[in-house]
Design an enzyme around this catalytic site. Sequence first.
Site, PDB file in Angstrom:
ATOM      1  N   GLU A 240       0.889  -1.264  -0.090  1.00  0.00           N
ATOM      2  CA  GLU A 240       0.171  -0.036   0.002  1.00  0.00           C
ATOM      3  C   GLU A 240       0.911   1.242  -0.174  1.00  0.00           C
ATOM      4  O   GLU A 240       1.948   1.463   0.707  1.00  0.00           O
ATOM      5  CB  GLU A 240      -1.019  -0.082   1.224  1.00  0.00           C
ATOM      6  CG  GLU A 240      -2.174  -0.935   1.211  1.00  0.00           C
ATOM      7  CD  GLU A 240      -2.763  -0.976   2.489  1.00  0.00           C
ATOM      8  OE1 GLU A 240      -3.041  -0.077   2.895  1.00  0.00           O
ATOM      9  OE2 GLU A 240      -3.435  -1.994   2.729  1.00  0.00           O
TER      10      GLU A 240
ATOM     11  N   SER B 250       5.250   3.445   4.639  1.00  0.00           N
ATOM     12  CA  SER B 250       6.156   3.903   5.988  1.00  0.00           C
ATOM     13  C   SER B 250       7.492   3.721   5.702  1.00  0.00           C
ATOM     14  O   SER B 250       8.037   2.804   4.822  1.00  0.00           O
ATOM     15  CB  SER B 250       5.481   3.095   6.981  1.00  0.00           C
ATOM     16  OG  SER B 250       5.693   1.588   6.975  1.00  0.00           O
TER      17      SER B 250
END
Length: 126
Positions: free
Chosen positions: A10, A14
């Site tokens: 996704e 991060s």
Amino acid sequence: KKEEKVGSPEKPMSDLGQQAYIPYWTSTIVDFLSNHSGDNNSMSIMDIAKKTSIMAEDIIFALNTLELLKFVNGVYFIYAERAHLEELEKKHPVKEPRVDPSKLHWTPYINDVKRDKFSISSKKPS
């Protein structure tokens, strides 16, 4: 790979996600280029995506990270000499154990290939 689809984590990713995926992408692409560079002098990003199941944008990111994507006279190309690939193989080894796709047994989700944006089969050949 078995479902003939490309994939990606996704986005936005991060910092921890980048630490996990960048080594995977770079080692997979270096391994692919090392084992397939003699097959053909010309290879596209889509060729790599079809064989590795990594999305084109992630391949471009990894090639930039590896400094293998060059821009000359308005054209991008992958430039990787054999000696440089051997250096990169040592720097970015494929992690063991590798998954043997022939040992995987499951029934893939059936979807309309023409509508599936992640299906490799729906992509035009290069």
